[in-house]
Scaffold this active site. Sequence first.
Site, PDB file in Angstrom:
ATOM      1  N   LYS A 309     -26.917 -11.051  15.459  1.00 43.33           N
ATOM      2  CA  LYS A 309     -28.238 -10.400  15.492  1.00 43.33           C
ATOM      3  C   LYS A 309     -28.288  -9.657  16.818  1.00 43.33           C
ATOM      4  O   LYS A 309     -28.241 -10.271  17.879  1.00 43.33           O
ATOM      5  CB  LYS A 309     -29.326 -11.463  15.420  1.00 43.33           C
ATOM      6  N   GLU A 313     -35.662  -8.197  18.044  1.00 37.56           N
ATOM      7  CA  GLU A 313     -36.531  -9.252  18.569  1.00 37.56           C
ATOM      8  C   GLU A 313     -36.022  -9.808  19.900  1.00 37.56           C
ATOM      9  O   GLU A 313     -35.931 -11.013  20.097  1.00 37.56           O
ATOM     10  CB  GLU A 313     -36.667 -10.390  17.551  1.00 37.56           C
ATOM     11  N   ARG A 358     -42.518  -0.103  10.370  1.00 36.78           N
ATOM     12  CA  ARG A 358     -41.419  -1.057  10.575  1.00 36.78           C
ATOM     13  C   ARG A 358     -40.520  -1.148   9.337  1.00 36.78           C
ATOM     14  O   ARG A 358     -39.321  -1.409   9.455  1.00 36.78           O
ATOM     15  CB  ARG A 358     -41.981  -2.434  10.936  1.00 36.78           C
ATOM     16  N   ASP A 387     -39.608  -8.537   6.128  1.00 36.85           N
ATOM     17  CA  ASP A 387     -39.127  -9.799   6.681  1.00 36.85           C
ATOM     18  C   ASP A 387     -39.459 -10.985   5.772  1.00 36.85           C
ATOM     19  O   ASP A 387     -40.372 -11.749   6.082  1.00 36.85           O
ATOM     20  CB  ASP A 387     -39.767 -10.000   8.069  1.00 36.85           C
ATOM     21  N   GLU A 415     -40.287 -20.029   5.200  1.00 29.37           N
ATOM     22  CA  GLU A 415     -41.091 -19.625   6.358  1.00 29.37           C
ATOM     23  C   GLU A 415     -42.437 -19.031   5.951  1.00 29.37           C
ATOM     24  O   GLU A 415     -43.471 -19.392   6.503  1.00 29.37           O
ATOM     25  CB  GLU A 415     -40.297 -18.601   7.187  1.00 29.37           C
ATOM     26  N   HIS A 543     -47.392  -9.682   5.180  1.00 26.08           N
ATOM     27  CA  HIS A 543     -47.521  -9.958   6.611  1.00 26.08           C
ATOM     28  C   HIS A 543     -48.967 -10.286   6.996  1.00 26.08           C
ATOM     29  O   HIS A 543     -49.508  -9.740   7.948  1.00 26.08           O
ATOM     30  CB  HIS A 543     -47.016  -8.742   7.413  1.00 26.08           C
ATOM     31  N   TRP A 565     -46.637  -6.256  15.003  1.00 27.20           N
ATOM     32  CA  TRP A 565     -46.674  -7.718  14.885  1.00 27.20           C
ATOM     33  C   TRP A 565     -47.988  -8.159  14.236  1.00 27.20           C
ATOM     34  O   TRP A 565     -48.152  -9.300  13.867  1.00 27.20           O
ATOM     35  CB  TRP A 565     -46.576  -8.373  16.281  1.00 27.20           C
TER      36      TRP A 565
HETATM   37  O1  GCW Z   1     -38.465 -13.985   9.888  1.00 28.82           O
HETATM   38  C1  GCW Z   1     -38.246 -13.784  11.250  1.00 28.82           C
HETATM   39  C2  GCW Z   1     -38.466 -15.107  11.854  1.00 28.82           C
HETATM   40  C3  GCW Z   1     -37.657 -15.347  13.098  1.00 28.82           C
HETATM   41  C4  GCW Z   1     -36.197 -15.002  12.781  1.00 28.82           C
HETATM   42  C5  GCW Z   1     -36.123 -13.536  12.400  1.00 28.82           C
HETATM   43  C6  GCW Z   1     -34.713 -13.113  12.020  1.00 28.82           C
HETATM   44  C7  GCW Z   1     -34.237 -16.090  13.574  1.00 28.82           C
HETATM   45  O2  GCW Z   1     -39.827 -15.281  12.110  1.00 28.82           O
HETATM   46  O3  GCW Z   1     -37.808 -16.678  13.451  1.00 28.82           O
HETATM   47  O4  GCW Z   1     -35.350 -15.284  13.856  1.00 28.82           O
HETATM   48  O5  GCW Z   1     -36.933 -13.299  11.283  1.00 28.82           O
HETATM   49  O6  GCW Z   1     -34.434 -13.062  10.830  1.00 28.82           O
HETATM   50  O7  GCW Z   1     -33.909 -12.842  12.889  1.00 28.82           O
END
Ligand code: GCW
Length: 726
Positions: A309, A313, A358, A387, A415, A543, A565
Amino acid sequence: MNRTINIKYLIKAVLTFFICFTFGLVKAERGYDLWLRYQPVNDPVLLKQIRLQVENYAVLSNSATGLVIREELGRGLSGLLSKEIESISSENSSLLVATPAQYSGIKKYFDDRELSALGSEGFAIKSVSSKTPRTIITANSDIGLLYGAFHLLKLIQTNQSLEKLNITSVPKIDLRVLNHWDNLDRTSERGYAGFSIWDWHKLPDYLNPRYTDYARANASIGINGTVLTNVNANALVLTPHYLEKVKALADLFRPYGIKVYLTARFSAPIEIGGLKTADPLDAEVLKWWMEKVTEIYEYVPDFGGFLVKANSEGQPGPQDYGRTHADGANMMAEALAPFDGVVMWRAFVYSDEEPDDRAKQAYNEFKPLDGTFRENVLIQVKNGPIDFQPREPFHPLFGAMPETPLMMEFQITQEYLGQATQLVYLAPMWKECLDSDTYAKGNGSEVSKVINGALHGNSKTGIAGVANIGTDINWTGHPMAQSNWYAYGRLAWDTSLSSESIAKDWVRMTYGSNSEVVKTITSILMKSWEASVSYMTPLGLHHLMATGHHYGPGPWVSNLSRADWNPVYYHRADSVGIGFDRTTSGANAVGQYFPEVAEEFGSLGKCPDKFLLWFHHVPWSYQMRSGKSLWNELASKYQEGIDEVRTMQHDWKSLSGKIDEQRFEQVDMLLTIQEKEAVWWKDASMLYFQTFSNRPFPDFMEKPRFSLDYYQSQSFPFAPGIRPRW
Ligand code: GCW
């Protein structure tokens, strides 16, 4: 009562207990055995077939994998037949497990074409009869045989006939991996089932038996790789102290066909190598990675490679040095190439500059790099462009990078889907994505064909699932979340399976084959995802969750330092309407899809309701396909979600006395929480959106229980799975 009667009672009680215990009737159902429970078969016809065609089994291989197969068949058949079964060593056994190299007689039953079609991991199972009926499992490798043995055990566990078997099964995707977002301190980012199962402190000398059961479970569904560490990586895992521990796990997993991978922190050369830079074009940096990789292969000769990664972030990456993702990935790939290792480079980028949308970022950064990656690089793309939201349209990168192998990344850990308190079966969500047509090469260019390489002829293929596994006794926290681990593996092996057939197999293996139990649990599973989307983020909303822990609703959140965010950035509710205009007149995210898809998503009239507010800002008064106004439709979706959860609760209660009490009670209690949380999502979201729509709640929607202020004042500082701050 006199003494003699007392003693008689005592003896009877002890005997009853003993009998029950022996046959597993009083065994506490902790869920530890997952879907590998091997409960006694009751069906007399099947029992007869097992005795005749399977019981007398021989595994010719003496490799470590051969031993695993022997043990698993022994364990499985002993459970299924309620008696001790051991392998024999005869080529004339009723079940023979062998490759053609181990027993040339196999060629009597399978021709060369059949055998070569099995590749290195596929297997075939055939009923053959010489004098007596026999079953043969064959493959070109011991790992293929192991998969075949698990398949045969599954047939029995799911109560299927063993007559006239003629099965061939070959995975279409090569790398079928789990991604553990597990930290070296044993916390697990977005993990809701306790701590990480990797006990780094006690490794390498203490090998928790859980590691073996983890490997068995994965092998049983064809998972062949595991990334042990979090993508938010810690460079220390690449130091000798940890590599010794990694080696211990790799050695243990090898007989099960599972390769180990690690996450590589891009700045590792600085942090553990003492260099001043991690610039991928700096010769010293490349040299450092080459030496590091060589060192890793000394510990783990079949090491799988790195998952990275970068520039996302806050993670370091090549862009810190003005270089591209391709520069970064290729540098690591060069170091891994001599060992056949791969780089799985994530497309979940999320740079410091705020984009106009995004959802467009990954495509904008990666599409131009198509064709510039080394052969051993795969780009790992999340199923949707934001995400892992409860529902997303498929990621526009699928189909858009014909020269580059794209790996799918699904999130098994929930999540954004109720974490470990809610029952949500994810296979239908994954299938929706896999079955979506990208139109990259016209009609019939489904996402599944992009990732299995069929569409563009890529030679490397892969799929990843972010694991939901932890130290909880049942592995996944929610007992039903095991179904998601299971379904991920089955789909990774064969994306064409239906989510319902996978659910049925899982239920039979996990709860038994009573038809009412199978029907009821399968129907609960099958409606659960759509229900959760309805009570959390209906009609394409996304989101909307609270900050940090992502537990519960927070559509009002607007104070985070980056615009993207904040939930308000995504729903864009105002007095006119709600939704993100991603059409050509808005952010034009639709422009990243092929024309047929862009046309469908981009037109208000054609866009499916489920993605409406993802792509359009729609007036509250807009008349939906149902005839309702958008506002009333929203209310009705939220209510529908809650009603579905209540149906799930009701259906589950009908299982009382039909399944074991422990798991019955656990799921029953969790469904109570789920119902409360569904109501919470509806109340909080609808009250908040009402401040924009200024419309009354329709009568069919239950009135909110508390005020908006109340919901906004809720905070959960200790919700699990939150990202640790180092
Ligand atoms: O979904 C988001 C999460 C992060 C995660 C990120 C990712 C590992 O909230 O916790 O980090 O994606 O996929 O890199």
